[in-house]
Structures are given as C-alpha cells and as structure tokens.
Design a protein around this motif. Structure first.
Motif, PDB file in Angstrom:
ATOM      1  N   SER A 142       0.812  -1.213   0.000  1.00 27.49           N
ATOM      2  CA  SER A 142       0.000   0.000   0.000  1.00 27.49           C
ATOM      3  C   SER A 142       0.848   1.267   0.000  1.00 27.49           C
ATOM      4  N   ASN A 143       2.165   1.098   0.081  1.00 23.32           N
ATOM      5  CA  ASN A 143       3.085   2.240  -0.013  1.00 23.32           C
ATOM      6  C   ASN A 143       4.255   1.852  -0.919  1.00 23.32           C
ATOM      7  N   ALA A 144       3.932   1.539  -2.165  1.00 20.05           N
ATOM      8  CA  ALA A 144       4.956   1.092  -3.109  1.00 20.05           C
ATOM      9  C   ALA A 144       5.880   2.247  -3.489  1.00 20.05           C
ATOM     10  N   THR A 145       7.054   1.891  -3.950  1.00 21.73           N
ATOM     11  CA  THR A 145       8.051   2.884  -4.368  1.00 21.73           C
ATOM     12  C   THR A 145       8.110   2.929  -5.893  1.00 21.73           C
ATOM     13  N   PRO A 146       8.586   4.021  -6.479  1.00 18.20           N
ATOM     14  CA  PRO A 146       8.640   4.128  -7.949  1.00 18.20           C
ATOM     15  C   PRO A 146       9.325   2.960  -8.651  1.00 18.20           C
ATOM     16  N   PRO A 147      10.435   2.397  -8.135  1.00 16.03           N
ATOM     17  CA  PRO A 147      11.049   1.271  -8.848  1.00 16.03           C
ATOM     18  C   PRO A 147      10.155   0.041  -8.967  1.00 16.03           C
ATOM     19  N   GLU A 148       9.113  -0.052  -8.139  1.00 14.70           N
ATOM     20  CA  GLU A 148       8.205  -1.193  -8.215  1.00 14.70           C
ATOM     21  C   GLU A 148       7.173  -1.043  -9.330  1.00 14.70           C
ATOM     22  N   MET A 149       7.086   0.126  -9.928  1.00 13.65           N
ATOM     23  CA  MET A 149       6.063   0.383 -10.941  1.00 13.65           C
ATOM     24  C   MET A 149       6.615   0.122 -12.338  1.00 13.65           C
ATOM     25  N   GLY A 151       6.715   0.416 -16.503  1.00  8.28           N
ATOM     26  CA  GLY A 151       6.591   1.594 -17.346  1.00  8.28           C
ATOM     27  C   GLY A 151       5.306   1.670 -18.153  1.00  8.28           C
ATOM     28  N   PHE A 152       4.765   0.523 -18.551  1.00  4.93           N
ATOM     29  CA  PHE A 152       3.606   0.532 -19.442  1.00  4.93           C
ATOM     30  C   PHE A 152       2.346   1.026 -18.706  1.00  4.93           C
ATOM     31  N   PRO A 153       1.415   1.666 -19.453  1.00  2.38           N
ATOM     32  CA  PRO A 153       0.229   2.237 -18.810  1.00  2.38           C
ATOM     33  C   PRO A 153      -0.872   1.234 -18.494  1.00  2.38           C
ATOM     34  N   TRP A 154      -0.862   0.090 -19.164  1.00  2.00           N
ATOM     35  CA  TRP A 154      -1.941  -0.873 -18.918  1.00  2.00           C
ATOM     36  C   TRP A 154      -1.718  -1.627 -17.601  1.00  2.00           C
ATOM     37  N   THR A 177       7.073   4.577 -21.748  1.00  2.00           N
ATOM     38  CA  THR A 177       8.196   4.731 -20.831  1.00  2.00           C
ATOM     39  C   THR A 177       8.216   6.142 -20.249  1.00  2.00           C
ATOM     40  N   ASN A 178       7.898   7.130 -21.095  1.00  3.01           N
ATOM     41  CA  ASN A 178       7.837   8.504 -20.604  1.00  3.01           C
ATOM     42  C   ASN A 178       6.737   8.669 -19.570  1.00  3.01           C
ATOM     43  N   GLY A 179       5.694   7.868 -19.694  1.00  2.00           N
ATOM     44  CA  GLY A 179       4.642   7.906 -18.683  1.00  2.00           C
ATOM     45  C   GLY A 179       5.180   7.566 -17.310  1.00  2.00           C
ATOM     46  N   ALA A 180       6.053   6.568 -17.271  1.00  2.00           N
ATOM     47  CA  ALA A 180       6.649   6.179 -15.996  1.00  2.00           C
ATOM     48  C   ALA A 180       7.540   7.291 -15.456  1.00  2.00           C
ATOM     49  N   MET A 181       8.225   7.978 -16.364  1.00  2.30           N
ATOM     50  CA  MET A 181       9.121   9.054 -15.940  1.00  2.30           C
ATOM     51  C   MET A 181       8.348  10.256 -15.407  1.00  2.30           C
ATOM     52  N   SER A 211       8.102  -6.325 -33.469  1.00  2.37           N
ATOM     53  CA  SER A 211       8.691  -5.823 -34.714  1.00  2.37           C
ATOM     54  C   SER A 211       9.854  -4.865 -34.445  1.00  2.37           C
ATOM     55  N   ILE A 212      10.440  -4.954 -33.251  1.00  2.00           N
ATOM     56  CA  ILE A 212      11.459  -3.972 -32.873  1.00  2.00           C
ATOM     57  C   ILE A 212      12.853  -4.330 -33.364  1.00  2.00           C
ATOM     58  N   TYR A 213      13.137  -5.607 -33.531  1.00  2.00           N
ATOM     59  CA  TYR A 213      14.526  -6.018 -33.702  1.00  2.00           C
ATOM     60  C   TYR A 213      15.119  -5.521 -35.006  1.00  2.00           C
ATOM     61  N   GLY A 214      16.241  -4.799 -34.903  1.00  2.00           N
ATOM     62  CA  GLY A 214      16.911  -4.265 -36.058  1.00  2.00           C
ATOM     63  C   GLY A 214      16.339  -2.958 -36.565  1.00  2.00           C
ATOM     64  N   ASN A 215      15.245  -2.477 -35.941  1.00  2.00           N
ATOM     65  CA  ASN A 215      14.638  -1.236 -36.388  1.00  2.00           C
ATOM     66  C   ASN A 215      15.202  -0.069 -35.567  1.00  2.00           C
ATOM     67  N   PRO A 216      15.685   0.981 -36.222  1.00  2.00           N
ATOM     68  CA  PRO A 216      16.254   2.119 -35.485  1.00  2.00           C
ATOM     69  C   PRO A 216      15.303   2.737 -34.464  1.00  2.00           C
ATOM     70  N   LYS A 217      13.981   2.599 -34.699  1.00  2.00           N
ATOM     71  CA  LYS A 217      13.040   3.187 -33.756  1.00  2.00           C
ATOM     72  C   LYS A 217      13.006   2.444 -32.424  1.00  2.00           C
ATOM     73  N   SER A 218      13.703   1.314 -32.343  1.00  2.00           N
ATOM     74  CA  SER A 218      13.736   0.581 -31.082  1.00  2.00           C
ATOM     75  C   SER A 218      14.455   1.357 -29.980  1.00  2.00           C
ATOM     76  N   ILE A 219      15.183   2.434 -30.350  1.00  2.00           N
ATOM     77  CA  ILE A 219      15.861   3.244 -29.337  1.00  2.00           C
ATOM     78  C   ILE A 219      15.044   4.495 -28.987  1.00  2.00           C
ATOM     79  N   ASP A 220      13.786   4.576 -29.425  1.00  2.00           N
ATOM     80  CA  ASP A 220      12.948   5.725 -29.085  1.00  2.00           C
ATOM     81  C   ASP A 220      12.835   5.916 -27.575  1.00  2.00           C
ATOM     82  N   THR A 221      12.826   4.818 -26.818  1.00  2.00           N
ATOM     83  CA  THR A 221      12.744   4.931 -25.371  1.00  2.00           C
ATOM     84  C   THR A 221      13.869   5.795 -24.851  1.00  2.00           C
ATOM     85  N   PHE A 222      15.084   5.547 -25.362  1.00  2.00           N
ATOM     86  CA  PHE A 222      16.250   6.311 -24.909  1.00  2.00           C
ATOM     87  C   PHE A 222      16.104   7.786 -25.247  1.00  2.00           C
TER      88      PHE A 222
END
Length: 222
Positions: A142-149, A151-154, A177-181, A211-222
C-alpha cells in the motif's frame, strides 16, 4: 480537460489493425461484474481493416464511446480520448489484450481503500489463442516505491487528475516509458496488488513489441 467525474472509471482503448482481437477485448470489459460505473472510450486510429465496422456494433451500448480519426499512432489515439476526461479514474487497454473477470473491482477497491494515485495489478502473458505462458505477480504493497512500478500504462488505474497537464508523446515507439518518468514521480501514493488484472497478448505479429529487432526506432525509449 476534466469535464466531469460522474463515472468511476474511464477505459481508453486505442484501435489499429486488431480486428482479430477486438471483440474479445471489448467484451472482456463489458462483461465485468463490478459495483463501479465505467465507460469505454475507444479510438479507431484510422485502422484500414474491419475494426471500424466491428466498433459500429458497439455504438448502441451507452457504456461505449467511439472516436474515429486519421492515423496518429498509439499515443495520438490515447491523447484523443484524454481530451475529455469524465471519470474519477482512468485505465488503458491495448486492443489485442483483455481484462480478466474482476479486474475493475480489484483495482478500484484498492484505489479507494488506500486513496491511491496509481494502482498497479499483476498480469499474465497469453498467446493469440489465449494460452497462458507466464505471469508477473506483484506483492500487496500500500506504499509502493517508484522502482516497483512498470513503465507501461496498462494493468493500472490512475486518478484522472494526474492527466491534467500530461499527455503521451506522439510519433515515438515505447512512449509509455515517458509515462513512468512523468506520472509515477508526481503520484503521492502508489499501490501494488497481487490480483491478476490484465491478459497481455505476446504473440501478435503486428505489435510493436514483435517488430522492434533491427529497427532504429527501437531506441525511441532512450
């Protein structure tokens, strides 16, 4: 903009090329047995398949609001539904996933009991055929910390006030991921529960995850 809070839960479902899964997804919500009121805000994000036709079948249900727009991507679809917030709490579902029975009850029970800003439940990974392959179980905290959450919204409910000044960044993969941030740090109380509240489809070949593997957009999180 929060236009009202007459409904307990606003369920936002972006839809794009998921005709195979769509009825199961929406029916898994409409069939929930719960004391809480809810409405689905489903956004047809310019889907070229039969998704729009399927959504028209649900327009007569007063618990379903259908938005139709040109393709703006996952974030753009979620943001369309967030333009008018009409509930005390918000949750997100991807249109190839489902809610197990009791999901709404479990998440809102915890949100109200602990006056939580975000409640995160447990989830199971399933195949396209519905076979369960693995699970991620949270402890009751009932008092979780941010690292326990995660990143995804669902698999979560949020107090709707959290979204007053925040939307999802558009044209990016892994925008959640930005949602988590942003969302987790401004929450005053985080809660995790062991109840399974979400079935996540892992084998949909059309999903970004597959469909992420090898696609440059896979680094969008960064």
């Amino acid at each position: 903009k929060i236009v009202s809070q007459d409904v307990d839960l606003q369920i936002i479902i972006p839809v794009y090329k998921t005709e195979r899964f769509l009825r199961k997804c929406i029916d898994s919500v409409l069939n929930q047995k719960t004391q809480y009121s809810f409405k689905i805000a489903v956004v047809n994000d310019g889907s070229p398949d039969r998704s729009g036709e399927i959504l028209r079948e649900y327009e007569s249900d007063d618990r379903v609001i259908v938005y139709t727009q040109e393709n703006k991507g996952l974030s753009g679809a979620r943001n369309t539904a967030l333009k008018e917030i009409f509930a005390k709490y918000i949750t997100f579902i991807d249109s190839d996933d489902q809610l197990p029975q009791g999901s709404i009850e479990a998440m809102l029970d915890a949100a109200i009991r602990y006056n939580a800003d975000i409640v995160q439940g447990s989830y199971e990974n399933v195949t396209m055929e519905g076979k369960k392959t693995s699970s991620c179980i949270c402890k009751l905290n009932s008092n979780a910390t941010p690292p326990e959450m995660k990143g995804f919204p669902w698999g979560k409910v949020y107090k709707s006030e959290i979204f007053k000044n925040i939307c999802f960044p558009e044209k990016y993969w892994f925008e959640d991921t930005n949602g988590a941030m942003l969302l987790v740090p401004i929450a005053k109380r985080l809660v995790t529960i062991p109840s399974i509240v979400y079935y996540y489809t892992t084998t949909n070949p059309g999903s970004i995850t597959n469909s992420i593997y090898g696609n440059p957009k896979s680094i969008d999180t960064f």
